[in-house]
Enzyme design. Structure first.
Site, PDB file in Angstrom:
ATOM      1  N   SER A  27       0.869  -1.182   0.000  1.00 61.72           N
ATOM      2  CA  SER A  27       0.000   0.000   0.000  1.00 61.72           C
ATOM      3  C   SER A  27       0.896   1.219   0.000  1.00 61.72           C
ATOM      4  O   SER A  27       2.104   1.107   0.290  1.00 61.72           O
ATOM      5  CB  SER A  27      -0.839  -0.012   1.283  1.00 61.72           C
ATOM      6  OG  SER A  27      -1.451   1.229   1.507  1.00 61.72           O
ATOM      7  N   TYR A  79      -1.817  -1.004  10.507  1.00 59.93           N
ATOM      8  CA  TYR A  79      -1.954  -1.283   9.061  1.00 59.93           C
ATOM      9  C   TYR A  79      -0.649  -0.919   8.344  1.00 59.93           C
ATOM     10  O   TYR A  79      -0.129  -1.703   7.539  1.00 59.93           O
ATOM     11  CB  TYR A  79      -3.126  -0.460   8.514  1.00 59.93           C
ATOM     12  CG  TYR A  79      -3.392  -0.622   7.034  1.00 59.93           C
ATOM     13  CD1 TYR A  79      -4.228  -1.635   6.561  1.00 59.93           C
ATOM     14  CD2 TYR A  79      -2.838   0.261   6.098  1.00 59.93           C
ATOM     15  CE1 TYR A  79      -4.497  -1.770   5.202  1.00 59.93           C
ATOM     16  CE2 TYR A  79      -3.099   0.132   4.742  1.00 59.93           C
ATOM     17  CZ  TYR A  79      -3.931  -0.877   4.296  1.00 59.93           C
ATOM     18  OH  TYR A  79      -4.189  -1.006   2.948  1.00 59.93           O
TER      19      TYR A  79
HETATM   20  N1  LIG Z   1      -8.631   0.379  -1.878  1.00 60.47           N
HETATM   21  C1  LIG Z   1      -7.562   1.074  -1.567  1.00 60.47           C
HETATM   22  O1  LIG Z   1      -7.553   2.318  -1.631  1.00 60.47           O
HETATM   23  C2  LIG Z   1      -6.290   0.363  -1.151  1.00 60.47           C
HETATM   24  C3  LIG Z   1      -5.126   1.136  -1.042  1.00 60.47           C
HETATM   25  C4  LIG Z   1      -3.950   0.513  -0.687  1.00 60.47           C
HETATM   26  C5  LIG Z   1      -3.919  -0.848  -0.448  1.00 60.47           C
HETATM   27  N2  LIG Z   1      -5.057  -1.559  -0.548  1.00 60.47           N
HETATM   28  C6  LIG Z   1      -4.956  -3.000  -0.282  1.00 60.47           C
HETATM   29  O2  LIG Z   1      -5.515  -3.702  -1.372  1.00 60.47           O
HETATM   30  C7  LIG Z   1      -6.025  -4.957  -0.928  1.00 60.47           C
HETATM   31  C8  LIG Z   1      -7.445  -5.119  -1.421  1.00 60.47           C
HETATM   32  O3  LIG Z   1      -8.223  -4.061  -0.896  1.00 60.47           O
HETATM   33  P1  LIG Z   1      -9.645  -3.652  -1.495  1.00 60.47           P
HETATM   34  O4  LIG Z   1      -9.700  -2.180  -1.452  1.00 60.47           O
HETATM   35  O5  LIG Z   1      -9.906  -4.369  -2.746  1.00 60.47           O
HETATM   36  O6  LIG Z   1     -10.548  -4.183  -0.301  1.00 60.47           O
HETATM   37  P2  LIG Z   1     -11.977  -4.946  -0.282  1.00 60.47           P
HETATM   38  O7  LIG Z   1     -12.406  -4.880   1.127  1.00 60.47           O
HETATM   39  O8  LIG Z   1     -12.853  -4.430  -1.362  1.00 60.47           O
HETATM   40  O9  LIG Z   1     -11.554  -6.439  -0.665  1.00 60.47           O
HETATM   41  C9  LIG Z   1     -10.777  -7.222   0.195  1.00 60.47           C
HETATM   42  C10 LIG Z   1     -11.150  -8.669   0.005  1.00 60.47           C
HETATM   43  O10 LIG Z   1     -10.315  -9.444   0.861  1.00 60.47           O
HETATM   44  C11 LIG Z   1     -11.111 -10.394   1.536  1.00 60.47           C
HETATM   45  N3  LIG Z   1     -10.462 -10.758   2.786  1.00 60.47           N
HETATM   46  C12 LIG Z   1     -10.283  -9.988   3.873  1.00 60.47           C
HETATM   47  N4  LIG Z   1      -9.673 -10.692   4.844  1.00 60.47           N
HETATM   48  C13 LIG Z   1      -9.457 -11.935   4.341  1.00 60.47           C
HETATM   49  C14 LIG Z   1      -8.868 -13.130   4.866  1.00 60.47           C
HETATM   50  N5  LIG Z   1      -8.416 -13.184   6.128  1.00 60.47           N
HETATM   51  N6  LIG Z   1      -8.774 -14.206   4.063  1.00 60.47           N
HETATM   52  C15 LIG Z   1      -9.258 -14.160   2.800  1.00 60.47           C
HETATM   53  N7  LIG Z   1      -9.859 -13.080   2.268  1.00 60.47           N
HETATM   54  C16 LIG Z   1      -9.950 -11.985   3.034  1.00 60.47           C
HETATM   55  C17 LIG Z   1     -12.462  -9.726   1.737  1.00 60.47           C
HETATM   56  O11 LIG Z   1     -13.496 -10.666   1.968  1.00 60.47           O
HETATM   57  C18 LIG Z   1     -12.615  -8.972   0.418  1.00 60.47           C
HETATM   58  O12 LIG Z   1     -13.235  -9.773  -0.553  1.00 60.47           O
HETATM   59  C19 LIG Z   1      -5.872  -4.960   0.594  1.00 60.47           C
HETATM   60  O13 LIG Z   1      -4.706  -5.675   0.948  1.00 60.47           O
HETATM   61  C20 LIG Z   1      -5.722  -3.481   0.926  1.00 60.47           C
HETATM   62  O14 LIG Z   1      -5.011  -3.285   2.108  1.00 60.47           O
HETATM   63  C21 LIG Z   1      -6.250  -0.999  -0.891  1.00 60.47           C
END
Ligand SMILES: NC(=O)c1ccc[n+]([C@@H]2O[C@H](COP(=O)([O-])OP(=O)(O)OC[C@H]3O[C@@H](n4cnc5c(N)ncnc54)[C@H](O)[C@@H]3O)[C@@H](O)[C@H]2O)c1
Length: 254
Positions: free
Chosen positions: A144, A157
């Site tokens: 991230s 985080y």
């Molecule tokens: N959206 C953003 O702005 C952003 C920015 C930086 C990093 N990220 C990272 O990107 C990744 C995806 O984020 P997103 O925005 O798509 O989130 P989201 O919440 O839309 O999707 C996350 C998915 O991971 C699954 N999940 C969570 N914990 C889990 C576990 N223990 N085992 C299996 N599945 C699990 C959830 O059920 C969900 O389907 C994450 O690692 C997040 O930290 C997101």
């Protein structure tokens, strides 16, 4: 440059939503057989069914990445179904409960680290066991912008996401001569259900302020992360390993 995953097998965790779902869809559209893993069993079944209905090769695996035994079984199921593992995007992640460090709890620390850091380690461990046997493969870990800078009230985080980069660089060193590349992606603010949840939890103003600081002047789209992950997993990135690629509209340049 054409990126094709014809006859290749890809595994994506957190594939039921947001960045993971967009990346699983992109792998499928590029010809890969895709294993979609998520702890939300119903949602990941629906996501995989949607892909197979479009004629793509996909399976759903219910897996909590914080549970080593489930992660081992996830990799085994992928290999048992499709015969090998060429690309893995370790994407599953959760947010911490917002709190300044003095007020954080051990419970939240363990929950977030269990998914965001130990989960990445566990996925890499079992994926690498398979890729080591094959003598080939590419892994992308999801860090991230929080893996590169600090964040008030987000220390747990950010610490986990910094840790992801340490594992990425170390594994890249170990497997560089064995046909396996390991990289990380550092998304900026991307509109997904995770961002929706932050708005629901009252962080809407903070996100708007953050959006104003993005040099490109807009929030990112999930497909923009998927494109970078596919490139990193493809032969087009054959000389790229150990890197953390920011896809954030220029956010961390300040
Ligand atoms: N959206 C953003 O702005 C952003 C920015 C930086 C990093 N990220 C990272 O990107 C990744 C995806 O984020 P997103 O925005 O798509 O989130 P989201 O919440 O839309 O999707 C996350 C998915 O991971 C699954 N999940 C969570 N914990 C889990 C576990 N223990 N085992 C299996 N599945 C699990 C959830 O059920 C969900 O389907 C994450 O690692 C997040 O930290 C997101």
């Amino acid at each position: 440059m054409i990126i094709s995953f014809e006859n290749k097998v890809a595994l994506v965790t957190g594939a039921a939503s947001g960045l993971g779902l967009a990346t699983a869809q992109a792998f499928a559209a590029s010809g890969a057989s895709v294993a979609l893993a998520d702890w939300n069993g119903d949602a990941v079944e629906a996501a995989a069914a949607d892909l197979t209905a479009q004629g793509y090769k996909a399976i759903a695996i219910r897996c909590d990445v914080a549970d080593d035994a489930q992660v081992e079984a996830m990799v085994a199921k992928t290999v048992e179904t499709f015969g090998r593992l060429d690309a893995a995007y370790n994407n599953a992640g959760v947010q911490n409960v917002l709190a300044e460090t003095a007020d954080t709890t051990r419970e939240d620390y363990d929950r977030v680290m269990g998914v965001n850091l130990r989960g990445e380690w566990s996925c890499m461990k079992f994926e690498l066991q398979q890729m080591r046997k094959q003598g080939s493969g590419a892994i992308v870990n999801c860090s991230s912008l929080g893996g590169l800078v600090g964040g008030a009230e987000r220390g747990i985080y950010h610490a986990a996401k910094h840790g992801v980069l340490g594992f990425t660089k170390s594994a890249a060193l170990e497997y560089g001569t064995r046909g396996i590349r390991v990289n990380a992606i550092c998304p900026g603010l991307i509109w997904t259900p995770m961002a929706d949840q932050m708005v629901t939890e009252g962080q809407g103003d903070a996100l708007k302020a953050m959006e104003k600081m993005i040099p490109m002047g807009r929030v990112g789209r999930p497909e923009e992360i998927a494109n970078a992950v596919l490139w990193l997993c493809s032969d087009a990135a054959s000389y790229v390993t150990g890197q953390s690629i920011s896809v954030d509209g220029g956010f961390v340049m300040r």
